[in-house]
Motif scaffolding. Structure first.
Motif, PDB file in Angstrom:
ATOM      1  N   UNK A   1       9.899   9.752   1.080  1.00 38.90           N
ATOM      2  CA  UNK A   1       9.946   9.139  -0.309  1.00 38.90           C
ATOM      3  C   UNK A   1       9.529   8.426  -0.938  1.00 38.90           C
ATOM      4  N   UNK A   2       9.537   7.028  -0.536  1.00 41.30           N
ATOM      5  CA  UNK A   2       8.406   6.680  -0.657  1.00 41.30           C
ATOM      6  C   UNK A   2       7.495   6.312  -0.553  1.00 41.30           C
ATOM      7  N   UNK A   3       7.262   7.415  -0.272  1.00 42.24           N
ATOM      8  CA  UNK A   3       5.190   7.880  -0.741  1.00 42.24           C
ATOM      9  C   UNK A   3       5.282   8.559  -1.463  1.00 42.24           C
ATOM     10  N   UNK A   4       6.325   8.931  -2.131  1.00 44.35           N
ATOM     11  CA  UNK A   4       5.884   9.912  -3.266  1.00 44.35           C
ATOM     12  C   UNK A   4       6.057   9.239  -4.765  1.00 44.35           C
ATOM     13  N   UNK A   5       6.884   8.285  -3.730  1.00 41.64           N
ATOM     14  CA  UNK A   5       6.631   7.198  -4.947  1.00 41.64           C
ATOM     15  C   UNK A   5       5.293   6.768  -5.868  1.00 41.64           C
ATOM     16  N   UNK A   6       4.685   5.908  -4.703  1.00 43.36           N
ATOM     17  CA  UNK A   6       3.680   5.690  -4.599  1.00 43.36           C
ATOM     18  C   UNK A   6       2.353   5.996  -5.093  1.00 43.36           C
ATOM     19  N   UNK A   7       2.921   7.655  -5.150  1.00 46.12           N
ATOM     20  CA  UNK A   7       1.618   9.109  -6.101  1.00 46.12           C
ATOM     21  C   UNK A   7       2.504   9.143  -7.439  1.00 46.12           C
TER      22      UNK A   7
ATOM     23  N   UNK B   1      12.884  10.754   6.320  1.00 40.76           N
ATOM     24  CA  UNK B   1      12.688  11.368   5.164  1.00 40.76           C
ATOM     25  C   UNK B   1      12.911  10.072   3.327  1.00 40.76           C
ATOM     26  N   UNK B   2      12.889   8.873   4.100  1.00 43.12           N
ATOM     27  CA  UNK B   2      13.193   7.736   3.084  1.00 43.12           C
ATOM     28  C   UNK B   2      12.143   6.917   3.360  1.00 43.12           C
ATOM     29  N   UNK B   3      10.936   7.095   3.899  1.00 43.64           N
ATOM     30  CA  UNK B   3      10.187   6.980   3.887  1.00 43.64           C
ATOM     31  C   UNK B   3       8.918   7.876   3.477  1.00 43.64           C
TER      32      UNK B   3
ATOM     33  N   UNK C   1       1.122  -1.281  -0.047  1.00 43.49           N
ATOM     34  CA  UNK C   1      -0.098  -0.357   0.074  1.00 43.49           C
ATOM     35  C   UNK C   1       0.967   1.723  -0.346  1.00 43.49           C
ATOM     36  N   UNK C   2       1.878   1.481   0.523  1.00 44.00           N
ATOM     37  CA  UNK C   2       2.203   2.482   0.893  1.00 44.00           C
ATOM     38  C   UNK C   2       4.024   2.619   0.480  1.00 44.00           C
ATOM     39  N   UNK C   3       4.930   1.229  -0.121  1.00 45.19           N
ATOM     40  CA  UNK C   3       6.052   1.560  -0.609  1.00 45.19           C
ATOM     41  C   UNK C   3       6.949   1.444   0.278  1.00 45.19           C
ATOM     42  N   UNK C   4       6.642   1.316   1.967  1.00 46.51           N
ATOM     43  CA  UNK C   4       7.646   0.788   2.887  1.00 46.51           C
ATOM     44  C   UNK C   4       8.013  -0.212   3.546  1.00 46.51           C
ATOM     45  N   UNK C   5       9.299  -0.347   3.608  1.00 48.67           N
ATOM     46  CA  UNK C   5       9.763  -1.519   4.252  1.00 48.67           C
ATOM     47  C   UNK C   5       9.760  -1.123   5.636  1.00 48.67           C
ATOM     48  N   UNK C   6       8.866  -2.418   6.626  1.00 47.87           N
ATOM     49  CA  UNK C   6       8.969  -2.135   8.113  1.00 47.87           C
ATOM     50  C   UNK C   6      10.277  -2.519   8.528  1.00 47.87           C
ATOM     51  N   UNK C   7      10.896  -3.748   8.130  1.00 48.81           N
ATOM     52  CA  UNK C   7      11.953  -4.128   8.788  1.00 48.81           C
ATOM     53  C   UNK C   7      13.678  -3.332   8.448  1.00 48.81           C
ATOM     54  N   UNK C   8      13.881  -2.700   7.664  1.00 46.23           N
ATOM     55  CA  UNK C   8      14.364  -1.444   6.451  1.00 46.23           C
ATOM     56  C   UNK C   8      14.216  -0.076   7.263  1.00 46.23           C
TER      57      UNK C   8
END
Length: 335
Positions: free
Chosen positions: A153-159, A149-151, A101-108
């Motif tokens: 950035x990932x949300x921006x990629x999703x949009x 900030x990485x997170x 859903x958000x392109x976010x890796x919880x572990x990393x």
């Protein structure tokens, strides 16, 4: 006693039937934040408790605060099931859903970001007239801002890949914040997050996000200065996990949440209220180590607006040495 027993039944039903019947979008949107309550246990600690409490405004119906010093939980983190919790199916399912859903890796990307304390505050009403989501604030001490900030950035990629999703940004009193918007959610009721000092503030309500920033940045009506909260914090904030409840705020909130509930729950609500209205505030703390699990309870009773019978009942209770009770359950089994 009967009212207290029935109150427990009502609480269980609320959790099972109200919170667990929310939409898939609601569950997915909260997956990242609600999972923090568990993963915080294994995160390094670098700041004081106030970092997570400062940004809670007054008027909370209830709060839950978790201490995240890994040394505090080391005894249990070496034992199953906590020793390999991130390999469980439940965790993998959450991580997969958040990744999708958000392109976010919880572990990393999320775990390395988490710092000292996690606090969840629940407020009255719903985030909008058409929503079943109660207003809440999650505050989290952040030890690695680069991961946040990485997170983003990932949300921006999703949009960019999905035109129906938008990542809106803004500035409120010097705090840059973001709102993840979809056609089903207006900006006002979209997930909002922002980093103020070293604290991540997350809500599903724009107005509540602004109140949180006002409380933390400008000391404007913070919960930590509310008369019902202060004694509860003083009694419980040394515990690893502690809960605070404000009956004056909790009862109106329950009435709102029970509007769409079944008749059985509506019948139990008055009984639940007959217990709650006796208190100004109440709470419970839990601390666990190799010696066992300690439960510490706190209650502050009202002194005005009660019937003679209720006043006499409270008088008998308060004649005991203290309103702060501690009980320790010893460890059982191997280890």
């Amino acid at each position: 006693m009967k009212s207290l027993i029935v109150s427990r039944k009502l609480t269980t039903k609320i959790l099972k039937r109200n919170l667990l019947t929310q939409t898939r979008t609601w569950i997915t949107g909260l997956a990242l934040s609600s999972s923090v309550l568990f993963i915080s246990w294994v995160s390094p600690a670098f700041a004081a408790l106030e970092d997570s409490l400062n940004f809670l405004p007054q008027g909370a119906a209830m709060t839950i605060t978790v201490k995240t010093d890994p040394d505090t939980w080391s005894y249990f983190l070496k034992k199953k099931p906590l020793s390999d919790w991130n390999q469980s199916k439940a965790w993998k399912d959450i991580a997969q859903e958040v990744q999708k859903e958000f392109n976010v890796d919880l572990d990393k990307e999320v775990l390395p970001m988490i710092g000292t304390h996690f606090t969840f505050g629940l407020y009255q009403g719903t985030v909008s007239e058409d929503s079943e989501i109660p207003p809440f604030i999650i505050t989290l001490h952040v030890k690695d801002k680069s991961k946040l900030l990485q997170m983003v950035s990932k949300l921006e990629e999703v949009t960019k890949k999905d035109p129906n999703k938008k990542l809106l940004s803004g500035d409120y009193k010097g705090v840059k914040h973001y709102a993840f918007s979809t056609p089903q959610r207006t900006k006002a009721e979209s997930p909002h997050l922002g980093l103020a000092n070293d604290t991540l503030v997350f809500t599903f309500n724009e107005a509540l996000f602004q109140q949180a920033i006002d409380a933390g940045k400008e000391n404007k009506m913070p919960l930590m200065k509310e008369k019902s909260f202060m004694p509860a914090q003083q009694a419980l904030d040394k515990e690893q996990v502690w809960f605070y409840g404000s009956p004056d705020q909790l009862m109106p909130a329950l009435k709102t949440w029970l509007k769409s509930s079944d008749e059985e729950m509506k019948e139990l609500a008055p009984v639940f209220g007959s217990s709650l209205h006796l208190f100004n505030s109440f709470g419970m703390g839990v601390t666990a180590d190799s010696k066992g699990i300690r439960f510490k309870t706190f209650s502050q009773f009202k002194q005005e607006g009660l019937t003679p019978k209720e006043t006499e009942y409270i008088k008998k209770l308060t004649e005991r040495p203290s309103q702060i009770k501690t009980r320790t359950l010893p460890q059982t089994g191997p280890g």
